[in-house]
Motif scaffolding. Sequence first.
Motif, short mmCIF file in Angstrom:
data_model
loop_
_atom_site.label_atom_id
_atom_site.label_comp_id
_atom_site.label_asym_id
_atom_site.label_seq_id
_atom_site.Cartn_x
_atom_site.Cartn_y
_atom_site.Cartn_z
N UNK A 1 6.13 9.36 36.85
CA UNK A 1 5.21 10.28 37.53
C UNK A 1 4.69 9.71 38.84
N UNK A 2 4.87 8.40 39.07
CA UNK A 2 4.35 7.76 40.27
C UNK A 2 5.30 7.99 41.43
N UNK A 3 4.74 8.37 42.56
CA UNK A 3 5.54 8.61 43.76
C UNK A 3 5.39 7.40 44.66
N UNK A 4 6.53 6.84 45.12
CA UNK A 4 6.48 5.67 45.99
C UNK A 4 7.68 5.67 46.93
N UNK A 5 7.63 4.76 47.87
CA UNK A 5 8.73 4.56 48.80
C UNK A 5 9.93 3.98 48.04
N UNK A 6 11.14 4.31 48.43
CA UNK A 6 12.33 3.83 47.73
C UNK A 6 12.47 2.31 47.78
N UNK A 7 11.92 1.67 48.80
CA UNK A 7 12.04 0.21 48.95
C UNK A 7 11.08 -0.54 48.03
#
Length: 172
Positions: free
Chosen positions: A66-72
């Motif tokens: 459910x957590x949204x983050x940068x791909x890196x």
Amino acid sequence: MKHLLLIPAFAVLVACGGGGSGSDTSVSSSSGNGQSAPPASTPPPASTPPPTTTPEPVEEPEETGDIISDEKFDFIGKNNLTLSLDNNADASRVYLNVCNNFSTVNGVVQVDYTTCQLRTTLPAGAAEYQLTIGGDVERLVAQVWVVEAGAVPKNYYWSAANDGADWSIEVN
């Protein structure tokens, strides 16, 4: 004849309102609609407080998905680093700073000492330190300072990509 003079004076007094008696009189004006303005001493109407609203709850993520983050960003928060030092310096006092924010300007290493992971006095001989560093730390500088007149620090470098979880420094 005295009475004749009093009659016109009395008529003038009655027509003018009888003179002031010292009490306040209010003048009201009419706008032609038959209503008069309220007296000046009327208290303002009672105000009611605005209704309180409760904020809508923010939904917290329940799972990692459910957590949204940068791909890196890889969610690795820390790394362990073993720093082995062999202090062979002849000086009686040697200091060590291990920091992660540094740069080299015109051949001189400039260190932000507020980012130090370790600051200590080195004992003579061998010493080992366990450091926990953030997952975003990719390089460190170790500055070894020998306490003597005119001494300059010796700089040793560590890189996460090249050195891994172990770092050995020999101080001569």
